[in-house]
Design a protein around this motif. Structure first.
Motif, mmCIF file in Angstrom:
data_model
loop_
_atom_site.group_PDB
_atom_site.id
_atom_site.type_symbol
_atom_site.label_atom_id
_atom_site.label_comp_id
_atom_site.label_asym_id
_atom_site.label_seq_id
_atom_site.Cartn_x
_atom_site.Cartn_y
_atom_site.Cartn_z
ATOM 1 N N PRO A 8 9.933 19.669 9.310
ATOM 2 C CA PRO A 8 8.715 19.836 8.657
ATOM 3 C C PRO A 8 8.892 20.771 7.548
ATOM 4 N N ASP A 9 9.550 21.888 7.987
ATOM 5 C CA ASP A 9 9.618 23.021 7.044
ATOM 6 C C ASP A 9 10.361 22.441 5.824
ATOM 7 N N VAL A 10 11.447 21.663 5.623
ATOM 8 C CA VAL A 10 11.929 21.027 4.667
ATOM 9 C C VAL A 10 10.617 20.452 3.843
ATOM 10 N N MET A 11 9.940 19.495 4.518
ATOM 11 C CA MET A 11 8.848 18.961 3.643
ATOM 12 C C MET A 11 7.614 19.935 3.162
ATOM 13 N N ILE A 12 7.569 21.010 3.944
ATOM 14 C CA ILE A 12 6.437 22.045 3.208
ATOM 15 C C ILE A 12 7.036 22.551 1.951
ATOM 16 N N ASN A 13 8.357 22.762 2.196
ATOM 17 C CA ASN A 13 9.062 23.307 0.627
ATOM 18 C C ASN A 13 8.902 22.249 -0.539
ATOM 19 N N THR A 14 9.097 20.916 0.215
ATOM 20 C CA THR A 14 9.299 19.798 -0.918
ATOM 21 C C THR A 14 7.747 19.701 -1.521
ATOM 22 N N GLN A 15 6.801 19.798 -0.516
ATOM 23 C CA GLN A 15 5.398 19.826 -1.229
ATOM 24 C C GLN A 15 4.972 20.943 -2.140
ATOM 25 N N ALA A 24 3.730 22.060 -7.522
ATOM 26 C CA ALA A 24 3.729 22.940 -8.814
ATOM 27 C C ALA A 24 4.048 22.038 -9.964
ATOM 28 N N ARG A 25 4.817 21.150 -9.664
ATOM 29 C CA ARG A 25 4.965 20.154 -10.868
ATOM 30 C C ARG A 25 3.670 19.352 -11.600
ATOM 31 N N ARG A 26 2.521 19.116 -10.684
ATOM 32 C CA ARG A 26 1.268 18.683 -11.194
ATOM 33 C C ARG A 26 0.382 19.489 -11.370
ATOM 34 N N LYS A 27 0.894 21.170 -10.947
ATOM 35 C CA LYS A 27 -0.210 21.960 -11.431
ATOM 36 C C LYS A 27 -1.249 22.025 -10.305
ATOM 37 N N VAL A 28 -0.968 21.727 -9.090
ATOM 38 C CA VAL A 28 -1.708 21.644 -8.023
ATOM 39 C C VAL A 28 -1.566 22.785 -6.973
ATOM 40 N N TYR A 83 1.045 -1.352 -0.009
ATOM 41 C CA TYR A 83 -0.099 -0.020 0.205
ATOM 42 C C TYR A 83 0.781 1.158 -0.031
ATOM 43 N N LEU A 84 0.575 2.160 -1.212
ATOM 44 C CA LEU A 84 1.347 3.260 -0.894
ATOM 45 C C LEU A 84 0.339 4.517 -0.874
ATOM 46 N N GLY A 85 0.697 5.459 -0.109
ATOM 47 C CA GLY A 85 -0.221 6.607 0.147
ATOM 48 C C GLY A 85 0.063 7.561 -1.080
ATOM 49 N N SER A 86 -0.419 8.841 -0.623
ATOM 50 C CA SER A 86 -0.183 9.933 -1.927
ATOM 51 C C SER A 86 0.968 10.605 -2.073
ATOM 52 N N TRP A 87 1.187 11.210 -3.078
ATOM 53 C CA TRP A 87 2.509 12.133 -2.827
ATOM 54 C C TRP A 87 3.792 11.529 -2.604
ATOM 55 N N ILE A 88 3.949 10.107 -2.980
ATOM 56 C CA ILE A 88 5.082 9.343 -2.978
ATOM 57 C C ILE A 88 5.770 9.175 -4.156
ATOM 58 N N ASN A 89 7.083 9.219 -4.277
ATOM 59 C CA ASN A 89 8.031 8.993 -5.221
ATOM 60 C C ASN A 89 9.123 7.715 -5.077
ATOM 61 N N LEU A 90 9.069 6.708 -5.744
ATOM 62 C CA LEU A 90 9.982 5.806 -5.748
ATOM 63 C C LEU A 90 11.075 5.797 -6.556
ATOM 64 N N LYS A 149 7.500 -4.305 6.016
ATOM 65 C CA LYS A 149 7.960 -3.015 6.452
ATOM 66 C C LYS A 149 6.776 -1.954 6.456
ATOM 67 N N VAL A 150 6.987 -1.209 7.583
ATOM 68 C CA VAL A 150 6.050 0.060 7.638
ATOM 69 C C VAL A 150 6.861 1.316 7.728
ATOM 70 N N ILE A 151 6.546 2.196 6.909
ATOM 71 C CA ILE A 151 7.133 3.466 6.605
ATOM 72 C C ILE A 151 6.150 4.513 6.865
ATOM 73 N N GLY A 152 6.725 5.414 7.716
ATOM 74 C CA GLY A 152 5.901 6.393 8.048
ATOM 75 C C GLY A 152 5.751 7.417 6.988
ATOM 76 N N VAL A 153 4.956 8.522 7.525
ATOM 77 C CA VAL A 153 4.816 9.697 6.527
ATOM 78 C C VAL A 153 6.186 10.697 6.283
ATOM 79 N N CYS A 154 6.434 11.205 5.090
ATOM 80 C CA CYS A 154 7.421 12.515 5.068
ATOM 81 C C CYS A 154 8.792 11.812 5.397
ATOM 82 N N SER A 155 9.145 10.687 4.918
ATOM 83 C CA SER A 155 10.482 10.169 5.306
ATOM 84 C C SER A 155 11.284 9.920 4.162
ATOM 85 N N MET A 156 12.482 9.915 4.053
ATOM 86 C CA MET A 156 13.384 9.912 2.787
ATOM 87 C C MET A 156 14.206 8.356 3.066
#
Length: 432
Positions: A387-394, A399-403, A294-301, A353-360
């Motif tokens: 979290p500020d790094v993730m907000i900037n990443t978000q 922007a790449r998806r025009k959202v 199961y993969l959530g949203s806004w993930i990149n592999l 394995k279980v991977i949390g949100v906003c991890s690299m």
């Protein structure tokens, strides 16, 4: 009538899947529970009077609920003159659940469905409560002034348990994967029967704007393939049903998508994918294997990322949630990954394995990964991801998806960081 979808105390067991979404928005076998509730509401509307759906969920998700799902929180007072359908947000969003809720609605008197824990009926899964019984409850409200409206409705429901109905709810994240496989064929068949699709070829059903590249290999003996609007499939692809792809999804050339895959809208998918749920806006467009995950949203592999979904011993897989280890009863189980997490090139994720949100993730993922972590255990460089790094990443991702990045999206990143602090405090993966 009103439909009140509520999260109970067990919803936290579904983290990290539900860190970024209400439990009713978990996709399983191509449907969310909210999709079925909207269908019920449409069927239950009388004349010009609409059937309203309300969501009683964790407070920090209320802005997301209103912005993304169009639901309001329930009023502080019980409704007058209307029947109420109570629905636990953890219900498995299957065709069977939908059919059972229709049966509950058809009851002429107050009736409820309880789930069982170790054979004991404990959790309220659904209840139909008549307007007459609610009126009586309102009449005795003075003695229950300290109780919330939901608590009063729940007590009334527990006094009117019916054994005629059976419902199933998610208890743990891995159950989304197992339930997905059980329900996938019924789900795609329901879509075909009730949707406006064109049959492109035997077992392949499409909406307008779908394109399928040349030299593909399509197999539907195990289930149908359903492609929503503007899905693009590149050339030289292997597609095997049951398969559902949400609108605007892109299947990269030379992909192998097989044996029960549910893709959300605006997904980019490539490589080999099997028996998995992938939420909207997630990218896995390069080579590499993903199975029973199961993969959530806004993930990149990243390119070359693979997960294992089978033990070398071929035995049943155990999984860990925090300090709790449990048997899944599943021979095939890959990973559960929370929203906004990413993997670098050639990342290898071990079984279950279980991977949390906003991890690299970097290198080999041999243990569970808490949220907001740069996980490079192989290189001895595991660290906090602020979290500020993730907000900037978000912002860059959107922007790449025009959202448009909204304030509620940025607030969600901060809220999830605050809520997952205990994960990092108790984890041995973080050396600060």
């Amino acid at each position: 009538m009103q439909i009140l979808c509520f999260e109970d105390s067990r919803v936290e067991q579904l983290c990290p899947i539900v860190h970024a979404r209400p439990a009713y928005a978990i996709t399983c076998a191509s449907f969310r529970l909210l999709d079925w509730l909207k269908t019920l509401a449409s069927e239950s509307a009388t004349g010009a009077k609409a059937c309203q759906i309300q969501g009683l969920i964790r407070e920090y998700l209320l802005p997301i609920q209103e912005a993304d799902h169009g639901l309001q929180a329930p009023a502080k007072e019980l409704p007058e003159g209307e029947d109420v359908l109570l629905v636990n947000a953890r219900l498995v969003p299957s065709v069977q659940t939908y059919e059972t809720l229709k049966q509950v609605l058809s009851a002429s008197e107050t009736a409820s469905v309880l789930g069982k824990d170790n054979g004991v009926e404990t959790e309220l899964l659904a209840a139909f409560i008549t307007a007459a019984d609610i009126s009586k409850l309102n009449g005795s409200a003075a003695s229950d002034a300290t109780q919330t409206p939901l608590a009063r409705l729940e007590q009334l429901a527990r006094d009117n348990v019916s054994s005629r109905f059976t419902l199933k709810a998610f208890q743990w994240p891995h159950e989304v994967v197992s339930s997905h496989m059980d329900a996938m064929n019924d789900s795609v068949n329901y879509r075909i029967e009730h949707g406006d699709y064109t049959q492109r070829e035997d077992g392949v059903f499409v909406r307008p704007g779908v394109s399928i590249g040349e030299y593909g290999s399509i197999h539907t003996s195990g289930g149908a393939i359903v492609l929503e609007e503007d899905v693009r499939v590149g050339p030289f692809c292997f597609l095997e049903g049951p398969l559902h792809a949400g609108h605007s999804t892109r299947v990269i050339e030379h992909s192998a998508i097989k044996d029960g895959v549910s893709l959300g809208h605006t997904v980019k998918i490539g490589g080999e994918v099997e028996a998995s749920v992938i939420e909207a806006y997630t990218n896995k467009q390069h080579h590499g294997f993903l199975g029973h995950s199961y993969l959530g949203s806004w993930i990149n592999l990243g390119a070359g990322t693979c997960n294992s979904d089978l033990k070398n011993t071929y035995g049943k897989i155990n999984i860990e949630y925090g300090d709790r280890k449990m048997a899944t009863g599943m021979q095939f189980l890959g990973c559960v990954m929370g929203d906004y997490s990413k993997s670098a090139i050639n990342t290898g994720i071990f079984t279950g394995k279980v991977i949390g949100v906003c991890s690299m993730l970097y290198g080999f993922v041999t243990s569970n990964v808490p949220s907001y972590v740069n996980y490079a255990r192989l290189f001895g460089q595991t660290s906090l991801l602020p979290p500020d790094v993730m907000i900037n990443t978000q912002a860059r991702m959107f922007a790449r998806r025009k959202v448009e990045q909204r304030q509620c999206d940025m607030d969600l990143i901060q809220a999830m960081y605050d809520r997952t602090e205990s994960e990092r405090e108790t984890s041995d993966q973080l050396a600060l």
